[in-house]
Motif scaffolding. Structure first.
Motif, mmCIF file in Angstrom:
data_model
loop_
_atom_site.group_PDB
_atom_site.id
_atom_site.type_symbol
_atom_site.label_atom_id
_atom_site.label_comp_id
_atom_site.label_asym_id
_atom_site.label_seq_id
_atom_site.Cartn_x
_atom_site.Cartn_y
_atom_site.Cartn_z
ATOM 1 N N PRO A 185 0.834 -1.192 0.000
ATOM 2 C CA PRO A 185 0.000 0.000 0.000
ATOM 3 C C PRO A 185 0.874 1.249 0.000
ATOM 4 O O PRO A 185 1.813 1.338 0.777
ATOM 5 C CB PRO A 185 -0.799 -0.116 1.294
ATOM 6 N N ALA A 186 0.543 2.187 -0.890
ATOM 7 C CA ALA A 186 1.371 3.385 -1.033
ATOM 8 C C ALA A 186 1.437 4.158 0.262
ATOM 9 O O ALA A 186 2.463 4.666 0.648
ATOM 10 C CB ALA A 186 0.797 4.267 -2.123
ATOM 11 N N GLY A 187 0.299 4.255 0.909
ATOM 12 C CA GLY A 187 0.278 5.076 2.119
ATOM 13 C C GLY A 187 0.201 4.198 3.336
ATOM 14 O O GLY A 187 -0.605 4.406 4.200
ATOM 15 N N SER A 188 1.023 3.189 3.405
ATOM 16 C CA SER A 188 0.929 2.288 4.538
ATOM 17 C C SER A 188 1.696 2.854 5.725
ATOM 18 O O SER A 188 1.960 4.038 5.773
ATOM 19 C CB SER A 188 1.482 0.931 4.131
ATOM 20 N N ALA A 189 2.076 1.963 6.579
ATOM 21 C CA ALA A 189 2.620 2.345 7.878
ATOM 22 C C ALA A 189 3.378 3.669 7.908
ATOM 23 O O ALA A 189 2.996 4.587 8.623
ATOM 24 C CB ALA A 189 3.515 1.229 8.388
ATOM 25 N N ALA A 190 4.430 3.767 7.090
ATOM 26 C CA ALA A 190 5.323 4.906 7.221
ATOM 27 C C ALA A 190 4.605 6.236 7.029
ATOM 28 O O ALA A 190 4.887 7.194 7.728
ATOM 29 C CB ALA A 190 6.462 4.777 6.224
ATOM 30 N N GLU A 191 3.646 6.272 6.087
ATOM 31 C CA GLU A 191 2.983 7.543 5.829
ATOM 32 C C GLU A 191 1.725 7.711 6.674
ATOM 33 O O GLU A 191 1.307 8.829 6.941
ATOM 34 C CB GLU A 191 2.572 7.627 4.356
ATOM 35 N N VAL A 260 -3.173 -2.090 7.035
ATOM 36 C CA VAL A 260 -1.714 -2.072 6.904
ATOM 37 C C VAL A 260 -1.283 -3.533 6.812
ATOM 38 O O VAL A 260 -1.671 -4.355 7.644
ATOM 39 C CB VAL A 260 -1.039 -1.400 8.123
ATOM 40 N N SER A 261 -0.489 -3.869 5.800
ATOM 41 C CA SER A 261 -0.101 -5.273 5.619
ATOM 42 C C SER A 261 0.836 -5.715 6.741
ATOM 43 O O SER A 261 1.486 -4.883 7.389
ATOM 44 C CB SER A 261 0.587 -5.452 4.257
ATOM 45 N N LEU A 262 0.940 -7.008 6.942
ATOM 46 C CA LEU A 262 1.819 -7.529 7.995
ATOM 47 C C LEU A 262 3.286 -7.158 7.741
ATOM 48 O O LEU A 262 3.960 -6.664 8.643
ATOM 49 C CB LEU A 262 1.641 -9.046 8.135
ATOM 50 N N PRO A 263 3.798 -7.343 6.507
ATOM 51 C CA PRO A 263 5.204 -6.934 6.280
ATOM 52 C C PRO A 263 5.421 -5.435 6.523
ATOM 53 O O PRO A 263 6.482 -5.038 6.992
ATOM 54 C CB PRO A 263 5.444 -7.279 4.802
ATOM 55 N N ASP A 264 4.427 -4.613 6.204
ATOM 56 C CA ASP A 264 4.587 -3.174 6.430
ATOM 57 C C ASP A 264 4.623 -2.831 7.913
ATOM 58 O O ASP A 264 5.279 -1.877 8.328
ATOM 59 C CB ASP A 264 3.457 -2.395 5.753
ATOM 60 N N ARG A 265 3.928 -3.599 8.723
ATOM 61 C CA ARG A 265 3.965 -3.363 10.172
ATOM 62 C C ARG A 265 5.377 -3.660 10.689
ATOM 63 O O ARG A 265 5.924 -2.908 11.483
ATOM 64 C CB ARG A 265 2.934 -4.255 10.882
#
Ligand SMILES: [Zn+2]
Length: 437
Positions: A185-191, A260-265
């Motif tokens: 996801p483009a706007g996942s965790a970090a953003e 938020v995907s698991l890898p992004d977490r």
């Protein structure tokens, strides 16, 4: 196939405009297809200056088999762009959309037609939404056509699906992997999460991870409890408690109802150089109705017991439901694993989990076997000590009552905060030891 009488039955008590629009659109729910009642709310007027700006609202979804294939028709307040891509094992088609406000009736998408077994939809990171389609046979998106309705009545978005043979679908999935928009996801965790405090703040960072979110509700309780809401509420309470004490910085992997995907977490915790990662859940175990109490999990390749394996399997399934191809992320993590670092992290994780159990024991009903381990994807950061807390089980009456109590949540948050603070002094020493070797 579309009993017109249903319009009157479904919409008899609804807003008159809605009824008129429903008839104009000819968009009548066929019971048993895409759930009962295609319209959950009136179409917002796109030209209404007082309306919510820009974000399209989808109020209708109809799935049907046609002579040439399968058709999904959405009724939207505005035209939608949809970028499709394909995933295998299991076969899925994913439609990436701009951020959409889905106002669809419960159970929409649960019943299939044609090549479509079922579909799910929801927010997918910041500013993006997604429809994930489970296929009963290999297929592709043949066309996406926006048709404006009379003036400001909205748009129908007609998506046509056609069968493919296995080989062609396999190729499509390969092309999708190479050229389609990144499944991240483009706007996942970090953003999507607040920027951590400035670098000069030397306090260790604790990342709290409220499980599930967006179109992944997690577990459901008998009285309408939804895991994604419970986890976010609890994570917010815990973050506030830690901030009040002032010894650590806190960041959440999500602070709204967002996927938020698991890898992004995991990536978020690693990128922020977190000192600890705590994932919060509250699941059900339908196969073990008498299971209750809080449980703390750490990562292990082999589950400590059958229930732990089942819980991990359920939690890991999330990404598959979101249309993510999680296999590759797995390899990426494994390839950068440093053995020593991983060993250190494991020791710290288990010590933290033991401390958590000890702290919770004084305040909370614990599971009869409160410290367990299994192969949770969300606990895979090789360099961030991580634990997952199942606060309780929505399948247990006693646990549901606890989770609903503000006092219980605050007491439990205090216990977890104490355990977090108790474990943190070990972190710099252990990291230094790992580097010295
Ligand atoms: Zn969960």
């Amino acid at each position: 196939m579309e009993p017109f009488g249903n319009v009157h039955r479904v919409f008899a008590s609804e807003d008159r405009h809605l009824l008129i629009r429903a008839i104009l659109l000819g968009f009548v729910t066929c019971l048993g297809i895409a759930g009962a009642g295609a319209f959950a709310s009136p179409l917002p007027n796109a030209a209404d200056p007082g309306g919510v700006a820009a974000r399209p609202v989808v109020v209708g979804a109809k799935l049907e088999q046609t002579a040439s294939g399968t058709r999904l028709t959405l009724v939207s307040s505005q035209p939608l762009s949809a970028t499709p891509f394909a995933l295998e094992k299991p076969d899925r088609l994913v439609l990436d959309l701009p951020e959409v406000n889905f106002q669809l009736p419960a159970h929409t998408g649960e019943t299939g037609a044609g090549v479509i077994k079922s579909f799910r939809f929801g927010l997918f990171g910041f500013g993006r939404s997604r429809i994930v389609i489970d296929l009963s046979a290999p297929a592709h998106v043949a066309s996406v056509v926006n048709t404006p309705l009379l003036k400001d009545l909205g748009t129908t978005v007609t998506i046509e699906f056609e069968r493919l043979d296995r080989e062609a679908f396999h190729e499509l999935a390969g092309v999708s992997r190479a050229f389609a928009p990144s499944p991240q996801p483009a706007g996942s965790a970090a953003e999507a999460t607040p920027v951590p405090a400035p670098a000069k703040d030397a306090r260790p960072l604790v990342v709290i991870d409220p499980g599930h979110g967006g179109f992944d509700p997690g577990a459901m309780g008998g009285n309408g409890e939804v895991e994604k809401t419970i986890t976010l509420e609890f994570a917010t309470t815990l973050a506030a408690e830690l901030e009040r004490r002032g010894h650590v910085r806190v960041a959440l992997t999500r602070n709204s109802d967002t996927f938020v995907s698991l890898p992004d977490r995991v990536r978020f915790a690693r990128d922020q150089n977190a000192a600890l990662f705590v994932s919060i859940h509250a699941d059900t175990l339908t196969s073990s109705a008498n299971v209750q109490g809080a449980t703390v999990y750490t990562l292990a390749d082999h589950a400590s017991d059958a229930d732990a394996a089942r819980v991990a399997e359920k939690e890991n399934r999330v990404d598959q439901q979101a249309g993510l191809d999680s296999g590759e992320n797995d390899e990426e993590v494994v390839s950068i694993l440093d053995d020593l670092m991983r060993r250190e992290t494991k020791i710290l994780s288990v010590a933290f989990a033991q401390k958590l159990v000890q702290a919770l024991d004084a305040h909370v009903r614990l599971n009869k076997n409160p410290l367990r381990s299994a192969a949770f994807l969300v606990l895979r950061a090789p360099d961030v000590p991580s634990a997952l807390v199942e606060l309780g089980y929505l399948s247990s009456d006693a646990d549901r009552a606890s989770l609903a109590s503000v006092q219980w949540r605050e007491e439990t948050a205090r216990a977890i905060a104490s355990a977090i603070e108790a474990r943190l002094p070990d972190r710099p020493a252990a990291a230094a030891a790992a580097q010295a070797n």
